[in-house]
Design a protein around this motif. Sequence first.
Motif: not given
Length: 348
Positions: A117-125, A137-157
């Motif tokens: 939610l806060t773009h602090t996941h540190g992952l990239k595709q 949680g150690s830094s900040w980066s604006y990457k789409q991969i986090g948004i894709e995971a969030l929409t999947k979590i919403v749909k699944r839950t």
Amino acid sequence: MVLILSRKENSLFTPILNHVNYTFNKVICTGASTLIIHNDSIVLEQYIGKQSGEKDARAVQPDTQFHVASVRKSYIGYAVSYALFYGYIKSIDDLVLSYLPELDKNTWKDTTIRHLLTHTHGLKQEVNRVIRDFSPGSSWSYKQIGIEALTKIVKRTTNKSVADIIHESVFTPLGFNESNWYSKKHNKLVDVMLRYEGDEDWSTSESIEGDKMNMYVSTRDLAYWGYLHLKKGRINGKQIVPREIIDMATSLQSPSNLHKDLPQNGFLWFVKDLPAKKTEIGHQVPEGSYQILGFTNVTLLVIPDEEIVAVRMFNSFGSPEGYDYLSDVRSFGDTVMKCVKNEFKVSL
């Protein structure tokens, strides 16, 4: 209930229109607009240019729908807050892997929903794999991969898509008929003016679930979306949305140990808290304000302290050479604040 606000045009807000016209002439676009709500009234509403570069293009008007790009993330943030409020998600500090166990355990280890939610996941595709750039949680980066995971979590839950949740709880109750995710174009949707033919950052999708970058919204619907947040979900004396959903989405949620100069976020919204150097919100905009931006230069700014919602729309895409996007969007917020201060001086 259909959300309709009174109109009290105020010339003191003209500098905002001037700012939008300035940006219109700096970026690659054919159309733009702006709408300002102040103290429960529309004080400025203007439409500029055409919906496309075609000779017989439709003029930009109140029902014109702009491609909002990453502004769509405010709707995703709302859907996550909805899932949290109703108990589908236990906590934003839950591990992503507890909801999406199929993900690679080594790569996603220690990554929480808060980090997404806060773009602090540190992952990239990277092509066919996800890699880690920095520890969660150690830094900040604006990457789409986090948004894709969030929409999947919403749909699944929830067993509902982001679009389902938004339509049922907001769009339908408030009559937002000019906000949606589209698989096909129609005559009220703008053409997005790319920086060059074949722009690799541009993509379309046939998904209408709210998980892809194909959302179009009219200027007034986007302003009303901001107004719903400003009023904490309460419209015309009726609590349309639980206040807690709005509060969670728009309050500071970034990890407490994040460097103070990095951008600060709520549920994907940028929020104003400490005077961070890398904030995307203007220096004069007060603490407690929040903003969402799109690659099409669309901006929605909410300033609760001043009871104001400010929207600007363009059908551009990205930043042409010589245009400083961050400086311009900060300046937009500061211009809004200058107008409010001038109005206060006049009223004294």
